[in-house]
Design an enzyme around this catalytic site. Structure first.
Site, mmCIF file in Angstrom:
data_model
loop_
_atom_site.group_PDB
_atom_site.id
_atom_site.type_symbol
_atom_site.label_atom_id
_atom_site.label_comp_id
_atom_site.label_asym_id
_atom_site.label_seq_id
_atom_site.Cartn_x
_atom_site.Cartn_y
_atom_site.Cartn_z
ATOM 1 N N GLY A 109 7.004 40.880 24.710
ATOM 2 C CA GLY A 109 8.255 40.120 25.176
ATOM 3 C C GLY A 109 8.917 39.010 24.065
ATOM 4 O O GLY A 109 8.462 37.881 23.998
ATOM 5 N N SER B 45 9.796 47.708 24.081
ATOM 6 C CA SER B 45 9.277 48.840 24.009
ATOM 7 C C SER B 45 8.094 49.202 24.947
ATOM 8 O O SER B 45 7.211 48.405 25.291
ATOM 9 C CB SER B 45 8.648 49.113 22.484
ATOM 10 O OG SER B 45 9.642 49.283 21.593
ATOM 11 N N GLU C 280 1.907 43.966 12.069
ATOM 12 C CA GLU C 280 2.774 44.839 12.729
ATOM 13 C C GLU C 280 2.936 45.956 11.968
ATOM 14 O O GLU C 280 2.919 47.095 12.315
ATOM 15 C CB GLU C 280 4.155 44.348 12.934
ATOM 16 C CG GLU C 280 5.045 45.224 13.613
ATOM 17 C CD GLU C 280 6.401 44.579 14.132
ATOM 18 O OE1 GLU C 280 6.944 45.164 14.987
ATOM 19 O OE2 GLU C 280 6.943 43.707 13.426
#
Length: 390
Positions: A126, A160, A242
């Site tokens: 989020g 996602s 990431e």
């Protein structure tokens, strides 16, 4: 620079390749139906089974152990080579898991890591909001104290896997009146809160809905990851994970996609066009640069490393999507099947063309990546920001 793997790494590679082959290759393999499945909206329940299978085999959380960097690379490469389905647990394993190890309490690690490692719990992220996408510090989602926990209210977007996630980590403003990077906290909350968490799928150009808007209305969060008010630092730690070693696995998938485009160019005769031939050659050469850069920066934390990687592969994949349809000629503009009421069928080339439109936007747009390189690596003056009106 030595890019070779050790003998132990190669033993690990053989074990990984054999395990994947037993489950994915051949008509009798238990998960053969999931091979090459890339879209999040397809076969979700089967992919939950696959996530648990990965967990039972001990393949989730390889990178959580010290000294496991080369094994992560090997697993990422073999996973891509096997054309295994995109894992549903990627956000929990590669983003939240390492961040829990850095910033989480012992109780939080004991509570949340097993669910990720066994494939039992799927997480979503989020972060982005309307008006706070690439500029993450502009988040407006807020949280207020409620006993030992927090009540979260606000909206997130482009989330996602949120349709299938069990839990979400939410960057929210826990200090009223705070601005920008100050007064933020990273909260962990369950998604199953009827009336308090609402997920609205966002329909994509290709007819799928892999991400959604998420609305929080006093949603309960009992855990803060890190200290209250220190959410920006924790969020940046998380984002640093990431791109990691997964780029090397991604590169193998890209090489396979390029091979398909090359075969189509030969079949259609497009390869006889010198312009198309030059573009195909450039795509091959640029892919070698992407791989070498990923190997060169493996395990480093140099400023701008992730931004450079994102610029390289985002633009490359977008150009490949365009080229993949171009070599098909007029047939590339035709849908292969009948249009349905809510979606329509696409060839792999058409899907790649449409989905790759997002490659230079999600995970930080190209413009943001260039700003990061300019300011943090080259030391150029910061870009002026408009004055606040609130």
């Amino acid at each position: 620079m030595d890019f070779a793997f050790s003998a132990a790494d190669e033993v690990f590679r053989a074990r990984a390749r054999d395990w994947l082959a037993q489950r994915l290759e051949g008509p009798d393999a238990p998960f053969a139906d999931l091979r090459r499945t890339a879209r999040a909206a397809l076969a979700v329940e089967r992919r939950r089974d696959w996530e648990r299978e990965l967990g039972s085999g001990g393949w989730i959380g390889i990178g959580w152990q010290p000294g496991s960097l080369t094994r992560q690379v090997v697993w990422a490469e073999e996973y891509a080579r096997a054309q295994a389905p995109a894992p549903l647990g990627v956000i929990g394993e590669h983003l939240l898991g390492p961040t829990l190890l850095h910033h989480g309490s012992r109780a939080q690690r004991e509570r949340f890591l097993p669910g990720i490692a066994t494939g039992a719990e799927i997480w979503c992220q989020g972060y982005s909001e309307p008006g706070a996408g690439s500029d993450l510090a502009a988040v407006r989602t807020s949280a207020r104290r409620d006993g030992d926990g927090w009540l979260v209210s606000g909206q997130k977007t482009w989330t996602s896997l949120s349709r299938w996630a069990d839990r979400c980590f939410v960057l929210a403003r826990t200090e009223p009146g705070s601005h920008r990077h100050h007064g933020l906290s990273l909260l962990l909350l369950p998604m199953d809160q009827p009336g308090r968490v609402e997920v609205r799928p966002i329909r994509q150009l290709d007819g799928e809905a892999e991400f959604s808007e998420v609305f929080f209305d006093d949603a309960r969060a009992d855990d803060v990851l890190g200290r209250v008010g220190d959410g920006w630092r924790v969020a940046m730690t998380l984002l640093a994970f990431e791109r990691g070693v997964g780029m090397l696995g991604r590169q193998i998938g890209y090489a396979r996609e390029l091979a398909v485009v090359l075969a189509e160019a030969a079949r259609t005769g497009a390869a006889a066009d010198p312009v198309v031939r030059e573009q195909l050659t450039r795509q091959w050469a640029d892919l070698q640069v992407i791989r070498c850069n990923a190997l060169r920066t493996l395990g480093t934390a140099e400023p701008g490393t992730a931004a450079v990687a994102k610029l390289l592969w985002g633009g490359w994949h977008q150009r490949l999507g365009e080229l993949g349809v171009r070599v098909l000629g007029p047939a590339g503009a035709l849908a292969p099947g009948q249009f349905a009421s809510d979606t329509y069928e696409l060839t792999e080339a058409q899907h790649a063309l449409l989905f790759s439109r997002a490659d230079t936007i999600y995970g930080g747009s190209d413009q943001i990546q260039r700003n990061l390189i300019a300011e943090r690596v080259l030391g150029l003056p910061r870009e002026p920001r408009p004055a606040r009106t609130d």
